[in-house]
Design a protein around this motif. Structure first.
Motif, PDB file in Angstrom:
ATOM      1  N   TRP A   1     -12.754 -11.536   2.395  1.00 56.76           N
ATOM      2  CA  TRP A   1     -12.486 -10.253   1.744  1.00 56.76           C
ATOM      3  C   TRP A   1     -13.762  -9.520   1.359  1.00 56.76           C
ATOM      4  CZ3 TRP A   1     -12.975 -14.649  -1.147  1.00 56.76           C
ATOM      5  CH2 TRP A   1     -13.541 -14.561  -2.414  1.00 56.76           C
ATOM      6  N   SER A   2     -13.570  -8.270   0.959  1.00 53.89           N
ATOM      7  CA  SER A   2     -14.660  -7.430   0.482  1.00 53.89           C
ATOM      8  C   SER A   2     -14.203  -6.718  -0.778  1.00 53.89           C
ATOM      9  CB  SER A   2     -15.029  -6.352   1.505  1.00 53.89           C
ATOM     10  OG  SER A   2     -15.088  -6.875   2.802  1.00 53.89           O
TER      11      SER A   2
ATOM     12  N   ARG B   1     -24.960  -4.576   7.093  1.00 56.90           N
ATOM     13  CA  ARG B   1     -23.629  -4.205   6.600  1.00 56.90           C
ATOM     14  C   ARG B   1     -23.388  -4.858   5.237  1.00 56.90           C
ATOM     15  NH1 ARG B   1     -17.661  -4.899   9.560  1.00 56.90           N
ATOM     16  NH2 ARG B   1     -16.569  -3.614   8.035  1.00 56.90           N
ATOM     17  N   PHE B   2     -22.471  -4.295   4.513  1.00 52.11           N
ATOM     18  CA  PHE B   2     -22.086  -4.777   3.186  1.00 52.11           C
ATOM     19  C   PHE B   2     -23.312  -4.770   2.259  1.00 52.11           C
ATOM     20  CE2 PHE B   2     -18.758  -6.735   5.926  1.00 52.11           C
ATOM     21  CZ  PHE B   2     -17.685  -6.021   5.421  1.00 52.11           C
TER      22      PHE B   2
ATOM     23  N   VAL C   1     -10.257  -5.500  -0.150  1.00 51.68           N
ATOM     24  CA  VAL C   1      -9.684  -5.370   1.203  1.00 51.68           C
ATOM     25  C   VAL C   1     -10.037  -6.631   1.983  1.00 51.68           C
ATOM     26  CG1 VAL C   1     -11.710  -4.062   1.978  1.00 51.68           C
ATOM     27  CG2 VAL C   1      -9.600  -3.917   3.285  1.00 51.68           C
ATOM     28  N   GLY C   2      -9.086  -7.156   2.752  1.00 53.11           N
ATOM     29  CA  GLY C   2      -9.381  -8.373   3.507  1.00 53.11           C
ATOM     30  C   GLY C   2      -8.131  -9.052   4.001  1.00 53.11           C
TER      31      GLY C   2
ATOM     32  N   GLY D   1     -17.432   4.450  -0.449  1.00 55.47           N
ATOM     33  CA  GLY D   1     -17.963   4.685   0.892  1.00 55.47           C
ATOM     34  C   GLY D   1     -18.078   3.390   1.662  1.00 55.47           C
ATOM     35  N   ASP D   2     -19.294   3.094   2.148  1.00 56.32           N
ATOM     36  CA  ASP D   2     -19.478   1.844   2.885  1.00 56.32           C
ATOM     37  C   ASP D   2     -20.189   0.794   2.035  1.00 56.32           C
ATOM     38  OD1 ASP D   2     -22.027   2.867   2.769  1.00 56.32           O
ATOM     39  OD2 ASP D   2     -22.456   2.684   4.908  1.00 56.32           O
TER      40      ASP D   2
ATOM     41  N   ARG E   1     -11.680  -1.963   6.546  1.00 54.20           N
ATOM     42  CA  ARG E   1     -13.029  -2.019   5.964  1.00 54.20           C
ATOM     43  C   ARG E   1     -13.603  -3.426   5.893  1.00 54.20           C
ATOM     44  NH1 ARG E   1     -12.287   0.706   0.406  1.00 54.20           N
ATOM     45  NH2 ARG E   1     -10.254  -0.319   0.629  1.00 54.20           N
ATOM     46  N   ASN E   2     -12.744  -4.443   5.876  1.00 53.87           N
ATOM     47  CA  ASN E   2     -13.262  -5.819   5.799  1.00 53.87           C
ATOM     48  C   ASN E   2     -13.673  -6.362   7.156  1.00 53.87           C
ATOM     49  OD1 ASN E   2     -13.726  -8.313   4.247  1.00 53.87           O
ATOM     50  ND2 ASN E   2     -12.101  -9.130   5.571  1.00 53.87           N
TER      51      ASN E   2
ATOM     52  N   TYR F   1     -15.056  -3.224  -2.632  1.00 56.36           N
ATOM     53  CA  TYR F   1     -15.741  -1.970  -2.347  1.00 56.36           C
ATOM     54  C   TYR F   1     -16.129  -1.237  -3.622  1.00 56.36           C
ATOM     55  CZ  TYR F   1     -15.845  -1.703   2.666  1.00 56.36           C
ATOM     56  OH  TYR F   1     -16.186  -1.914   3.973  1.00 56.36           O
TER      57      TYR F   1
ATOM     58  N   VAL G   1       0.825  -1.211   0.000  1.00 58.02           N
ATOM     59  CA  VAL G   1       0.000   0.000   0.000  1.00 58.02           C
ATOM     60  C   VAL G   1       0.862   1.264   0.000  1.00 58.02           C
ATOM     61  CG1 VAL G   1      -2.004  -1.054   1.101  1.00 58.02           C
ATOM     62  CG2 VAL G   1      -0.187  -0.084   2.526  1.00 58.02           C
TER      63      VAL G   1
ATOM     64  N   GLU H   1      -6.926  -7.385  11.507  1.00 54.14           N
ATOM     65  CA  GLU H   1      -6.826  -8.698  10.866  1.00 54.14           C
ATOM     66  C   GLU H   1      -5.348  -9.033  10.701  1.00 54.14           C
ATOM     67  OE1 GLU H   1      -9.211  -7.518   7.417  1.00 54.14           O
ATOM     68  OE2 GLU H   1     -10.539  -9.166   7.918  1.00 54.14           O
TER      69      GLU H   1
ATOM     70  N   ASP I   1     -20.573   0.275  10.998  1.00 50.38           N
ATOM     71  CA  ASP I   1     -19.192   0.108  10.559  1.00 50.38           C
ATOM     72  C   ASP I   1     -18.547   1.427  10.141  1.00 50.38           C
ATOM     73  OD1 ASP I   1     -21.052  -0.200   8.304  1.00 50.38           O
ATOM     74  OD2 ASP I   1     -19.240  -0.454   7.119  1.00 50.38           O
TER      75      ASP I   1
ATOM     76  N   ASP J   1     -11.229  -2.648  -5.734  1.00 46.51           N
ATOM     77  CA  ASP J   1     -10.833  -2.156  -4.413  1.00 46.51           C
ATOM     78  C   ASP J   1     -11.076  -3.301  -3.438  1.00 46.51           C
ATOM     79  OD1 ASP J   1     -10.289  -0.887  -2.082  1.00 46.51           O
ATOM     80  OD2 ASP J   1     -11.848   0.653  -2.274  1.00 46.51           O
TER      81      ASP J   1
ATOM     82  N   LYS K   1     -19.265  -8.600   0.432  1.00 47.61           N
ATOM     83  CA  LYS K   1     -18.424  -9.449   1.284  1.00 47.61           C
ATOM     84  C   LYS K   1     -18.365 -10.860   0.697  1.00 47.61           C
ATOM     85  CE  LYS K   1     -16.729 -10.352   5.575  1.00 47.61           C
ATOM     86  NZ  LYS K   1     -15.543  -9.729   6.121  1.00 47.61           N
TER      87      LYS K   1
ATOM     88  N   ASN L   1      -5.409  -4.139   1.142  1.00 42.56           N
ATOM     89  CA  ASN L   1      -6.229  -2.939   1.025  1.00 42.56           C
ATOM     90  C   ASN L   1      -6.002  -2.392  -0.374  1.00 42.56           C
ATOM     91  OD1 ASN L   1      -7.714  -0.609   1.356  1.00 42.56           O
ATOM     92  ND2 ASN L   1      -6.341   0.335   2.853  1.00 42.56           N
ATOM     93  N   GLN L   2      -7.083  -2.069  -1.060  1.00 35.21           N
ATOM     94  CA  GLN L   2      -7.024  -1.573  -2.447  1.00 35.21           C
ATOM     95  C   GLN L   2      -6.258  -2.542  -3.348  1.00 35.21           C
ATOM     96  OE1 GLN L   2      -5.460   2.381  -1.502  1.00 35.21           O
ATOM     97  NE2 GLN L   2      -7.509   3.210  -1.851  1.00 35.21           N
TER      98      GLN L   2
ATOM     99  N   THR M   1     -15.112   0.973   8.400  1.00 36.32           N
ATOM    100  CA  THR M   1     -14.582   2.229   7.884  1.00 36.32           C
ATOM    101  C   THR M   1     -14.902   3.322   8.902  1.00 36.32           C
ATOM    102  OG1 THR M   1     -14.678   3.741   6.006  1.00 36.32           O
ATOM    103  CG2 THR M   1     -16.703   2.559   6.523  1.00 36.32           C
TER     104      THR M   1
END
Lengths: 476, 440
Positions: free
Chosen positions: B168-169, B370-371, B137-138, B174-175, A262-263, B171, A89, A451, A390, B135, B179, B37-38, A267
C-alpha cells in the motif's frame, strides 16, 4: 447452455448480479534458429460472478463451473459485497449497470483451423530460415500466435452479450552481434496483432519482411550511435503506437484520474478540471479517437466487459481534450463522460478502465513530404525501450533503427536512437501528421496494469508523425 | 489438493499408450484480492483457479498443452482425456525436438505450507481501521498457492504455501506518497499498525516544499527495495544461459569485454532461503544456491532444461525465462544508522519505477524515482524530491561508483499477480552510489 441456466436459476436476491463466462484457446507456433519450439495448445475456461448489494460490490472467479462451484462463487461474491457495503469508494446503488442484448464476432476470412498444422509450421519455418543471412546473426525466430476467445456476459435482469474473437499475432526477429555490441530488428510480435485469420499474413506482407530485417540488422551493427541534440524526429507508426499508448492512453484512463492505480500503475498529470475546461493536449493536428468498432483491430468489440455498448468517440479533437477513457463505474464516480472500456484480462480478473483501440487519425502529409520538411533530425523506427513516470509525464523511449535526416533527405543509418520528453508539452510540438499511406494498424497484447495485475490487448492505428524540438540521443 | 493432483496424474498415466510418457505441472490458487483507494474499498473478491500443463512425449517428439481444471474429478478426467487425445493427434505432425530434456531420475518431494491466515474480511477491517484518516491506496492479497509436478515415471512433487501480502501507499497529495508493505504467513494487527505508523511519520516530511533537481550527477542512496528493482531488471535476460550464448544479455560486456562490477557485489539465486518451489516444470530439483556474480565477476548462468540440452551443459532447474526467483545480494558494511551521514548531500531513493534498458549491451538502465524520495544535505533530510529520471549503466552504478552496501538486508516478497500470485522474493541490501546520472 447449462452454466447460463444454472446461473439464472441460482441468481440471488441482490441489487445486481452478473455472470461473465470466458472460454479461450490458443496455439503458439514458434520457430527459433530453424528449430520448431514446442507447439503449445492452451484451453482456459472460467467464470466471474459480480454482485452489488446495499451499496457494496464483490466478485468471485472460479474455474469450477458445476452448480456447486457457481453457488460457492455467488456466496463469496455476496460476502465481499456485504463486507464493502458501508466502505466502498462509491455507493454502488448509484451505478446503473448496462443491460444490453447483442453479439459480436471477429471478421475472419481464412480460419486458423482450416489450415493444417504442418502448413502453418511451414510458414513460420520458411520465414525463420530466411532471416539467417550472415554469420554475425546470432539469433532469429518466427512466431504465429493464435487466440480464440468466447465471452458471454449475462445479467440477472435480462442482459446477454455474446462476443467471439479470433486473433493472430505474427512476429519475426533477428539479432546480430560483433564483440560487445548486439543489435536487433524485429517485426510484429510485441506490437502487431489483429483480429481475423491467416489472411492477416497477406495484409501485413509477412513473407516479405525477412530479407529487409536481416539487411537492416547488419547495417545497424556497423552504424554509428544516434547523435545527441535537440532536433526534429520523424516517428514511424511502430514507434508512434507506443507514444500514443504511454503518453495519451494511460494518462487519460479515468481510474487513474480517480486515484485507483496510485499504488501500482500510477497516477496521471490529467485532472478533472482539464477534462471540463478543454485542455490543450497537443497541437491542432492531433486527433485521437477511441474506436472499438474499427474493422480488424486487436481490441475491437461491440460491448465492454460491463456490457456497455461500444461507440467511436473523439478523445482529443484538434488538440483539445474532449473526454477520458472510463467505463460506467468510473463515469458515475467522476461525474464525467467516458467510453465503453471497462475490460478484464480474463475470467479471473475484474474489469477496470483500459484502452481498447486508441488511434491517431491520419493527416495529409506523405512520408516523403515529412522527410523533406526536416532540416536536421532523425527518423526512428520500431520501439525497443519504454519508460515513463507514474504521472505519465517524463518519458524516455528508444527505437531499434534510425536514420539521420539532413536538409530534407534520409541519410546514414544510426543505432540506438532514443528521445525523451514530457507528455504535457510533447504533443504540442506535433508538426506534421502522415497521410493514410503511412498508417499502420498496430497494437500490443501486453498492456499491464491493475491490482491484481492484468495484461490486456490494445489496438493502436496510427500514421507516422513529425515532432519538433525533441531531445535526442543514442547509446553509450 | 495434493491428493487430487496425484489422482489426476495417476489417471493420465493409465491413459498412456505404447511408449508414450508425460510430464505435467499443476498451478493453483485460492486468493482474496481487495483493492483500496482513499482508505475505502474499490474492488473486493476472490479467485479460485487450477491449471494443469501437460507434455505428451513419444521418443523425441512431444506436444505440450494446458487447461483449467474444475476441481470435480469426473469433469477434469474427461477434460484431460480430451487434451491427451488432441496432443496425441498432433504428435505425428511434429518433428523431433532436439532440445527436449526432462528428468528421468525420480525425485519426489513435498513442501507443505500451514494455513495460519486469518479470514480476509477480518484483515480488511483491520486495514481500514489502521488507515483511518489517511489517503490509503493499495491491495491486500491472501490465500493458498499450490504448485505440483508429476510424470509417468512416478515422480511427484508438491509445494503449497498460505501467505498474505498487503502492498500500500499513503498519499500526501499529487504524486507525493509513502510506499509500504506487509507480507508473511502470520498476520499480526500490531505489526500492521507499527508499519502504518512508520509510513504516516514519513508523510510529514512529504508535506514540506519539494525540491526539483537539475539534470546531472548526484550521490544517491538506493534503499533495498530500489536495489531489488534496479538489479532485479537483470532478471530480464541478464542471467540466463540462452541470452549469454546468443549475446543478448545486458551483461554482454562482462562476458565479451572483461568488464567487472564492484568486488563487494555478490549475487545469488538462493532457492534455499526463498519462498518459491524448489522444482521446475520438467521435474528437475533446483540447487540450494546458484552463484551468479561473485566478487563483481560473472560466475554461473541460470540454465533451463531446454537451454541445457541446446548448449550441452547441466541444467540447474531454472524456469524457461531463466530469471531468478529468489534474488540474494550479499550484505555490505554500512550500518543503517550511518546511511544519512555517509550520503551527506544527495538523494535518498526509497523507490524506483518503470525500469528498462536504454542501451542493453551496455547495461544502461533508465527509470524514475517514485514515492518518498528525499533530498539530503549534511546528513539530514531537508526536502521531498520531485520525480527524476535516471539513465545510468550497471557498470558505473554498481562498479566504480559503488561506495558500499548496507549491513542490513531487507526481505522483499514480490506482490506481483500477473496470471496468479507470484512466489518470487529477494533478500537485498541498500546501496550508496556516487555520480548517479539523472537526465530529466
Amino acid at each position: 447452455m447449462i452454466v447460463e441456466q444454472q446461473f439464472l436459476r441460482m441468481r440471488p436476491a441482490v441489487d445486481f448480479c452478473s455472470l461473465r463466462l470466458v472460454r479461450s484457446r490458443e496455439e503458439i507456433i514458434h520457430v527459433r534458429q530453424d528449430i520448431l519450439q514446442p507447439v503449445v495448445t492452451g484451453h482456459d475456461t472460467g467464470a466471474m460472478i459480480t454482485i452489488t448489494d446495499n451499496g457494496g460490490m464483490g466478485y468471485a472467479a472460479t474455474s469450477d463451473l458445476s452448480s456447486e462451484g457457481l453457488k460457492a462463487a455467488i456466496e463469496q461474491a455476496w460476502t465481499w459485497a456485504k463486507c464493502s457495503a458501508a466502505c466502498s469508494v462509491i455507493d454502488f446503488r448509484k451505478v446503473v449497470m448496462p443491460k444490453y442484448q447483442g453479439d459480436y464476432r471477429s471478421h475472419v476470412e481464412k480460419r486458423w483451423d482450416t489450415v493444417p498444422l504442418s502448413a502453418k509450421i511451414e510458414i513460420a519455418r520458411s520465414e525463420c530460415a530466411r532471416l539467417k543471412t550472415d554469420d554475425r546473426i546470432v539469433d532469429w525466430d518466427a512466431l504465429l500466435w493464435f487466440i480464440e476467445e468466447e465471452q458471454i456476459l449475462l445479467t440477472a435482469d435480462g442482459g446477454r452479450v455474446s462476443q467471439h474473437l479470433e486473433i493472430l499475432i505474427p512476429g519475426l526477429s533477428v539479432t546480430a552481434n560483433a564483440g560487445s555490441e548486439t543489435v536487433r530488428r524485429s517485426f510484429g510480435g510485441f506490437d502487431l496483432g489483429r483480429q481475423g485469420g491467416l489472411e492477416i499474413l497477406d495484409d501485413i506482407q509477412y513473407t516479405q519482411q525477412a530479407p529487409k530485417l536481416s539487411a537492416e540488422v547488419i547495417q545497424l551493427l556497423a552504424a554509428p550511435n544516434c547523435p545527441t541534440g535537440v532536433m526534429d524526429v520523424l516517428l514511424d507508426a511502430d514507434q508512434m503506437y507506443l507514444q500514443i499508448h504511454e503518453s495519451v492512453g494511460h494518462p487519460l484512463e479515468l481510474d487513474r484520474i480517480l486515484g485507483d492505480e496510485r499504488n501500482y500503475a500510477g497516477t496521471t498529470f490529467v485532472t478533472p478540471d482539464m477534462l471540463r475546461n478543454h485542455y490543450q493536449y497537443g497541437s491542432a493536428l492531433m486527433n485521437i479517437t477511441f474506436d472499438p468498432t474499427l474493422g480488424n483491430q486487436l481490441a475491437t468489440y461491440a460491448f465492454d466487459d460491463d456490457g456497455l455498448k461500444a461507440e467511436k468517440v473523439f478523445i482529443i479533437k484538434d488538440g483539445i481534450l474532449q473526454r477520458a477513457l472510463g467505463g460506467v463505474t468510473s463515469q458515475t464516480r467522476a461525474g464525467l463522460p467516458g467510453t465503453a472500456n471497462s475490460r478484464a484480462s480474463g475470467w479471473n480478473r475484474p474489469p477496470t478502465d483500459r484502452m481498447a483501440n486508441l488511434n491517431l487519425e491520419p493527416g495529409v502529409f506523405s512520408f516523403e513530404a515529412m522527410v523533406g520538411s526536416i532540416a536536421n533530425g532523425v527518423y526512428m523506427k520500431r520501439n525497443t525501450s519504454w519508460s515513463i513516470d507514474d504521472s505519465r509525464n517524463k518519458f524516455q523511449f528508444g527505437c531499434e533503427y534510425g536514420r539521420r535526416i539532413v536538409d530534407g533527405e534520409l541519410r546514414e543509418v544510426v543505432k540506438k536512437p532514443c528521445y525523451k520528453g514530457i507528455s504535457a508539452t510533447f504533443w504540442r510540438n506535433l508538426k506534421r501528421v502522415g497521410n493514410r499511406d503511412t498508417v499502420q494498424v498496430l497494437g500490443t497484447p501486453y498492456c499491464g496494469k491493475g491490482e491484481p495485475n492484468q495484461v490486456v490487448r490494445v489496438g493502436h492505428a496510427t500514421p507516422a508523425c513529425v515532432f519538433g524540438d525533441v531531445d535526442v540521443f543514442g547509446g553509450e | 489438493m495434493q491428493n487430487y493432483f496425484n489422482e489426476l496424474a495417476n489417471f493420465l498415466t493409465a491413459q498412456l499408450k505404447g511408449d508414450e510418457i508425460f510430464t505435467c505441472t499443476f498451478s493453483g490458487e485460492d486468493s482474496n484480492f481487495v483493492r483500496f483507494n482513499q482508505n475505502l474499498i474499490r474492488q473486493a473478491g476472490g479467485v479460485a483457479q487450477r491449471n494443469l500443463s501437460l507434455d505428451l512425449i513419444q521418443g523425441r517428439r512431444h506436444a505440450p498443452g494446458n487447461c483449467t481444471l474444475t476441481g470435480e474429478r469426473s469433469q477434469d478426467e474427461s477434460r484431460l482425456a480430451q487434451i491427451l487425445d488432441e496432443l496425441r493427434r498432433k504428435l505425428p505432425h511434429l518433428p523431433d525436438d532436439p532440445h527436449l530434456l526432462y528428468a528421468t531420475q525420480v525425485n519426489s518431494t513435498e513442501q507443505l505450507g500451514e494455513n495460519r491466515l486469518i479470514p480476509a474480511t477480518d484483515a480488511v477491517q483491520q486495514i481500514l481501521a489502521a488507515g483511518e484518516g489517511q489517503d490509503l491506496v493499495g491491495i491486500y492479497a491472501s490465500g493458498g498457492i499450490f504448485n505440483g509436478f508429476a510424470n509417468s515415471l512416478g515422480q511427484r512433487n508438491w509445494f503449497s504455501t498460505y501467505s498474505f501480502n498487503f502492498d500500500w501507499s499513503l498519499y500526501h497529495q499529487g504524486d507525493k506518497a509513502v510506499k509500504a508493505a506487509y507480507a508473511g504467513f502470520d498476520w499480526d494487527d500490531k505489526v500492521l499498525r507499527a508499519k502504518m505508523d512508520g509510513a504516516r511519520n514519513q508523510l510529514a516530511i512529504l508535506a514540506q516544499e519539494p525540491k526539483t533537481l537539475a539534470p546531472g550527477q548526484y550521490r544517491v542512496f538506493l534503499s533495498p527495495v530500489a536495489v531489488y528493482d534496479f538489479v532485479g531488471l537483470l532478471g530480464w535476460g541478464g542471467f540466463g544461459l540462452k541470452s549469454h550464448r546468443t549475446k543478448q544479455t545486458p551483461l554482454l560486456r562482462m562476458i565479451e569485454a572483461g568488464a567487472t562490477l564492484h568486488p563487494a557485489l555478490n549475487i545469488r539465486e538462493n532457492t534455499a532461503e526463498g519462498v518459491a518451489p524448489n522444482f521446475d516444470g520438467k521435474g528437475f530439483s533446483k540447487p540450494e544456491v546458484v552463484t551468479l556474480i561473485a566478487g563483481g565477476a560473472y560466475r554461473d548462468c541460470l540454465v533451463s532444461p531446454r537451454s541445457a540440452q541446446e548448449y550441452g551443459v547441466p541444467t540447474n532447474g531454472a524456469s524457461p525465462d531463466e530469471a531468478p526467483d529468489s534474488l540474494d545480494i550479499a550484505a555490505g558494511d554500512i550500518n543503517a544508522d550511518q546511511i544519512l551521514e555517509r550520503l551527506d548531500t544527495g538523494v535518498f531513493i526509497n523507490n524506483v519505477w518503470y525500469l528498462n534498458y536504454s542501451d542493453q549491451p551496455a547495461c544502461r538502465i533508465t527509470g524514475m524515482t517514485r514515492f518518498a524520495c528525499f533530498w539530503v544535505e549534511g546528513g539530514k533530510i531537508v526536502a521531498p524530491l520531485n520525480v527524476m529520471r535516471f539513465d545510468e549503466t550497471l557498470y558505473r552504478a554498481f562498479g566504480d561508483n559503488l561506495l558500499g552496501l548496507t549491513v542490513e538486508r531487507e526481505i522483499i516478497v514480490d506482490s506481483g499477480s500477473y496470471g496468479g500470485r507470484s512466489s518470487k522474493s529477494g533478500r537485498v541490501p541498500g546501496a550508496l552510489i556516487k555520480d548517479f546520472n539523472f537526465n530529466l
